[in-house]
Each structure stands twice: as C-alpha cells, then as structure tokens.
Design a protein around this motif. Structure first.
Motif, PDB file in Angstrom:
ATOM      1  N   THR A  41       0.858  -1.299  -0.104  1.00  0.00           N
ATOM      2  CA  THR A  41       0.162   0.035   0.034  1.00  0.00           C
ATOM      3  C   THR A  41       0.677   1.109   0.057  1.00  0.00           C
ATOM      4  O   THR A  41       0.601   2.372  -0.633  1.00  0.00           O
ATOM      5  CB  THR A  41      -0.950   0.064   1.188  1.00  0.00           C
ATOM      6  OG1 THR A  41      -1.762  -1.173   1.279  1.00  0.00           O
ATOM      7  CG2 THR A  41      -1.774   1.273   1.097  1.00  0.00           C
ATOM      8  N   THR A  42       1.877   1.288   0.608  1.00  0.00           N
ATOM      9  CA  THR A  42       2.836   2.505   0.761  1.00  0.00           C
ATOM     10  C   THR A  42       3.454   2.676  -0.622  1.00  0.00           C
ATOM     11  O   THR A  42       3.542   3.709  -1.045  1.00  0.00           O
ATOM     12  CB  THR A  42       4.006   2.021   1.773  1.00  0.00           C
ATOM     13  OG1 THR A  42       3.325   1.813   2.923  1.00  0.00           O
ATOM     14  CG2 THR A  42       4.860   3.245   1.919  1.00  0.00           C
ATOM     15  N   TYR A  43       4.100   1.548  -1.381  1.00  0.00           N
ATOM     16  CA  TYR A  43       4.501   1.568  -2.525  1.00  0.00           C
ATOM     17  C   TYR A  43       3.492   2.387  -3.576  1.00  0.00           C
ATOM     18  O   TYR A  43       3.779   3.301  -4.364  1.00  0.00           O
ATOM     19  CB  TYR A  43       4.935   0.336  -3.145  1.00  0.00           C
ATOM     20  CG  TYR A  43       6.099  -0.219  -2.622  1.00  0.00           C
ATOM     21  CD1 TYR A  43       7.355   0.405  -2.777  1.00  0.00           C
ATOM     22  CD2 TYR A  43       6.368  -1.544  -2.324  1.00  0.00           C
ATOM     23  CE1 TYR A  43       8.655  -0.014  -2.536  1.00  0.00           C
ATOM     24  CE2 TYR A  43       7.539  -2.048  -1.619  1.00  0.00           C
ATOM     25  CZ  TYR A  43       8.800  -1.278  -1.872  1.00  0.00           C
ATOM     26  OH  TYR A  43       9.826  -1.778  -1.464  1.00  0.00           O
ATOM     27  N   PHE A  44       2.204   1.741  -3.571  1.00  0.00           N
ATOM     28  CA  PHE A  44       1.163   2.359  -4.355  1.00  0.00           C
ATOM     29  C   PHE A  44       0.828   3.784  -4.274  1.00  0.00           C
ATOM     30  O   PHE A  44       0.918   4.579  -4.950  1.00  0.00           O
ATOM     31  CB  PHE A  44       0.177   1.430  -4.358  1.00  0.00           C
ATOM     32  CG  PHE A  44      -1.177   1.905  -5.110  1.00  0.00           C
ATOM     33  CD1 PHE A  44      -1.183   1.678  -6.284  1.00  0.00           C
ATOM     34  CD2 PHE A  44      -2.094   2.789  -4.693  1.00  0.00           C
ATOM     35  CE1 PHE A  44      -2.246   2.086  -7.375  1.00  0.00           C
ATOM     36  CE2 PHE A  44      -3.085   3.177  -5.283  1.00  0.00           C
ATOM     37  CZ  PHE A  44      -3.055   2.651  -7.000  1.00  0.00           C
ATOM     38  N   ILE A  45       0.718   4.100  -2.788  1.00  0.00           N
ATOM     39  CA  ILE A  45       0.429   5.544  -2.410  1.00  0.00           C
ATOM     40  C   ILE A  45       1.609   6.796  -2.964  1.00  0.00           C
ATOM     41  O   ILE A  45       1.330   7.635  -3.419  1.00  0.00           O
ATOM     42  CB  ILE A  45       0.401   5.690  -0.651  1.00  0.00           C
ATOM     43  CG1 ILE A  45      -1.029   5.131  -0.465  1.00  0.00           C
ATOM     44  CG2 ILE A  45       0.242   7.029  -0.513  1.00  0.00           C
ATOM     45  CD1 ILE A  45      -2.238   5.291  -1.172  1.00  0.00           C
ATOM     46  N   PHE A  46       2.878   6.135  -2.868  1.00  0.00           N
ATOM     47  CA  PHE A  46       4.118   7.006  -3.216  1.00  0.00           C
ATOM     48  C   PHE A  46       3.819   7.101  -4.871  1.00  0.00           C
ATOM     49  O   PHE A  46       3.823   8.163  -5.184  1.00  0.00           O
ATOM     50  CB  PHE A  46       5.501   6.183  -2.886  1.00  0.00           C
ATOM     51  CG  PHE A  46       6.562   6.747  -3.533  1.00  0.00           C
ATOM     52  CD1 PHE A  46       6.863   8.290  -3.072  1.00  0.00           C
ATOM     53  CD2 PHE A  46       7.267   6.535  -4.497  1.00  0.00           C
ATOM     54  CE1 PHE A  46       7.902   9.039  -3.495  1.00  0.00           C
ATOM     55  CE2 PHE A  46       8.122   7.048  -5.268  1.00  0.00           C
ATOM     56  CZ  PHE A  46       8.551   8.411  -4.754  1.00  0.00           C
ATOM     57  N   CYS A  47       3.584   6.198  -5.505  1.00  0.00           N
ATOM     58  CA  CYS A  47       3.306   6.125  -6.759  1.00  0.00           C
ATOM     59  C   CYS A  47       2.248   7.411  -7.186  1.00  0.00           C
ATOM     60  O   CYS A  47       2.479   7.824  -8.296  1.00  0.00           O
ATOM     61  CB  CYS A  47       3.280   4.760  -7.684  1.00  0.00           C
ATOM     62  SG  CYS A  47       4.390   3.522  -7.396  1.00  0.00           S
TER      63      CYS A  47
END
Length: 436
Positions: free
Chosen positions: A122-128
């Motif tokens: 989820t963190t990866y996606f939010i950063f993207c």
C-alpha cells in the motif's frame, strides 16, 4: 544498511540538486526510471531497497512541498475511488483471517492473515500516486515541459539498452555488472538471461516495449532513433521474454489502427509508409538471420507457455485461476491490498481489491485513453503497452514509468476539458452580446 556503488554517486548529487536545481531531480527520476533492479541504498535487515528514481523523486517532491507550490491538478475521481477501495480492503485480512487460502508475495500458498506486505504494498502504491499527482501538476503548470520529459524518457531507454549490452559482454568476459547495475535486494537472477538494470527479464521487456513507440516518434536525430529502435528489438528478443513478444504484437496492432483510422493518405504519408515497410522488412530479415536462434527460442517459449507445457506456463495458469476465483469470491473489496501476488497484475489486483477495484481501474485507464490529442497518440500506445504487459505477465505496478504515461494523458485530458468549458463560455457570452 549499505550504500551501493550508484548510491555513492546519486545520493550526494541528489542533495546538491535539491539545494540548487531541484527540477533536475525530476529529470533524473524520468531518466533512470528503467533502473528498477538497481539501488542507491539497501536496508538488508528489513529487505528494502531504494531505487535511484525513487530517491530523486522523493527529493523532488520534498522540494515542491518545501516551496509551497499549490497543486492545480485535480486527481481523477476514478483514482480517488480506487484509493478508497484499497484502504477499505485492508480490513479484509482481519475480517476473513484464516478463512481462505491465498498465494502470498513469496509465492507460498498460505491461509489469509494481515501482514507487513499489506502495509508495504500500500505504501508503494500511495507513493506512486503521489508522484503521479505531483508530476501531473508540474506538467499542467508548465505544458512546454511535457515534450522535454518525453525526450528525457527516450534518453533513459537508450541508456538502459547500452547497460544491457554491457551486461552481455560482462557475462561473457566475467566483468562486474550486478554489483553496479543490479544491486537491489529483490529480483530474480535468471542464469545467463539478460535483464539489464531491471529486476528480471520480464521487467526489462515491459520497459523496453514502451520504448518502441516513444523511439519511433522521438524528437531526436534519425540515426539515434534507428540505432535505439534496433537495440530495442534485438535486446527484447534476446531476453527470451514472452512479455516482449506479446507487447510487440500489441504495438503493431496499435500502430496499424492509428494509421488505418485515417481513410485518406497524402503522397507524403504514402511515401513514409513505403519507407517504413521496406525498413521493417529489411530489419526483419537481418534479425531473422543474425538472431534466428534467439528468435526461435523466444517464440518456442511463448508457445510452450500458451500450451502450458513448461513449469512457468503451468504456474502462471494455475495462479491466475486461483487468484481470479478469490476475486470472484470476494467481489467488493477482495482479500486486502498486498495480501497476494500472482504472476500478473490483473489477477493480483482482482484478488486484492475484488471486481469493484478492477472495474474502477479499467474506468480510470479507459478515460485516459479517450483523450483526444493526435500529438499524444504515442503516449496512448505506450500506456496500452505497459498496462497490457502488466495485466498479462508482470505483477509490479510500482515503477515510476508506469505512472508517467497516465500522468501525461491525464494532463492533456484536463486541458482538453478546460478548453471545451472556455469555448462554451465564449459562445454563451457571444450570444448574450448579440442579443443585447
């Protein structure tokens, strides 16, 4: 924690640019977004690496926030809805803990439970998405930068090709490669297969495939475009990746569609078409003769996977079926974002976010592709290529180039909508003046 070879170069360079030329951090992020298997710093104890493009993108976003630049870009409602689905889906591993089997991110079939993967993915996606919003806002404020960013991306494709060629010689003559360009913690070292500065062969393939349409229309010298185009085709074939094979077919179909959509052709267009066909035939003959063994192996692996005669094909088929059934069993919010990872993005997100999440994603992509801009058709094709390849064989949507193309289209679409509103307002005002 360990700093890599690239880290000793890029980390101090990033700090210098942050202080004096912050916009160059964005340029470097775009230039190096293909280096998905490289890292500037590794956190070995927690199994986490920082890609060069992530590092410079973070610094650039920090500089934008520090300078208090007000965001003028409006995020698409479909993406806002998808983020809400993701956040709600994080409750699913808690609610349905131990009630269903899933394939976790380590490719192990286990009972469902909440884990750190739910948070990290989820963190990866939010950063993207944060990157998507900030670069969209940047291009909306500075529309003259769009073409420059596309050209920088072309330069990045060129660099990845050169690095991959170096890998071929490095493997042959026992030169250093992985310690420099493939030093991230995660990834799959696949024997002597080429993967360049990417995580694995399929990740190299779906990056290279976007370069075909960008290279074809890049505003660069013809010699650079031809050389880059040849390198893309040769390296794509030598990767033995079915992802590149499928992507190349989709690219040809998309290009043919945009060409044939116009019913009338000028003499200049006909001439270009003849030159293109002759060049394509010549290139195919050269590749067929020089790389006949590699081409045959790539095609054989593709057919074998389709017929499920090798382990990879059987594994992909079984995991796709398993994850799809999970998505249909939990259609609203799936079993939680990051709970599972299949061999493709479609079944991964279908299982993680349910049918609802996948429908929203398809609406988001559909709206972008409806952007009416002839000058951006190569960006449309690149978007189709990268997402089609992910839906088929790459479950990782966390590389920044995946979100660069949608950002360009989104800005173009919002610009078109703004223009339509202005035209309607102008017509109303004109009618009012004439009436009075």
């Amino acid at each position: 924690m360990s700093i890599t070879f690239l880290g000793y170069i890029i980390i101090p360079l990033g700090i210098i640019l942050l202080l004096f030329r912050s916009r160059y951090l964005l340029y470097i992020s775009v230039l190096l977004c293909g280096f998905s298997g490289a890292s500037v710093i590794n956190f070995d104890t927690i199994g986490f690496s920082v890609q060069p493009s992530y590092y410079t993108a973070i610094l650039w976003i920090v500089s934008e926030i520090f300078h208090k630049h007000k965001l003028k870009y409006k995020m698409p409602k479909s993406m806002i809805a998808f983020i809400m689905v993701i956040l709600i889906s994080l409750l699913m591993p808690v609610i349905f803990e131990g009630k269903t089997y899933r394939m976790d991110i380590d490719s192990q079939v286990t009972l469902l439970k909440f884990s750190t993967a739910n948070i990290t993915q989820t963190t990866y996606f939010i950063f993207c998405i944060v990157f998507f919003v900030f670069i969209s806002d940047y291009m909306k404020k500075k529309p003259n930068e769009v073409e420059k960013i596309i050209n920088i991306y072309f330069g990045g494709v060129y660099i990845v090709c050169l690095v991959t060629i170096y890998q071929i010689f490095a493997f042959k003559y026992n030169l250093t490669f992985n310690d420099i360009f493939r030093n991230g913690i995660h990834g799959n070292i696949q024997g002597t297969r080429i993967y360049g500065p990417c995580g694995e062969a399929s990740m190299l393939a779906y990056y290279l495939i976007t370069g075909l349409t960008i290279c074809w229309r890049a505003k660069a010298k013809i010699i650079h475009r031809v050389v880059c185009f040849i390198m893309l085709l040769v390296l794509g074939i030598m990767s033995y990746s079915s992802t590149f094979f499928v992507g190349a077919i989709i690219w040809i179909i998309c290009e043919a569609y945009y060409i044939l959509r116009k019913h009338t052709f000028s003499q200049k267009q006909i001439l270009y078409g003849i030159v293109f066909v002759c060049f394509a035939v010549l290139l195919i003959l050269i590749i067929t003769n020089v790389l006949s063994e590699s081409l045959e192996k790539t095609f054989d692996q593709f057919v074998t996977k389709l017929e499920r005669r090798n382990f990879s094909g059987q594994e992909r088929s079984e995991t796709f079926r398993m994850m799809s059934l999970i998505g249909l069993k939990y259609p609203l919010f799936g079993i939680g974002f990051g709970s599972t990872r299949s061999k493709d993005l479609f079944s991964t997100w279908l299982a993680n976010t349910g049918v609802l999440g996948m429908v929203i994603v398809l609406v988001f992509l559909g709206n972008l592709l409806m952007t009416k801009s002839e000058s951006m058709k190569h960006i449309k094709i690149a978007t189709i290529l990268v997402w089609a390849c992910m839906f088929i064989s790459v479950p990782e949507p966390y590389n920044l180039f995946v979100w660069l193309f949608p950002a360009i289209l989104s800005v173009q679409r919002q610009g078109t909508n703004t223009l339509k509103v202005r035209m309607k307002t102008l017509k109303v005002n004109k009618f009012y003046i004439l009436k009075n």
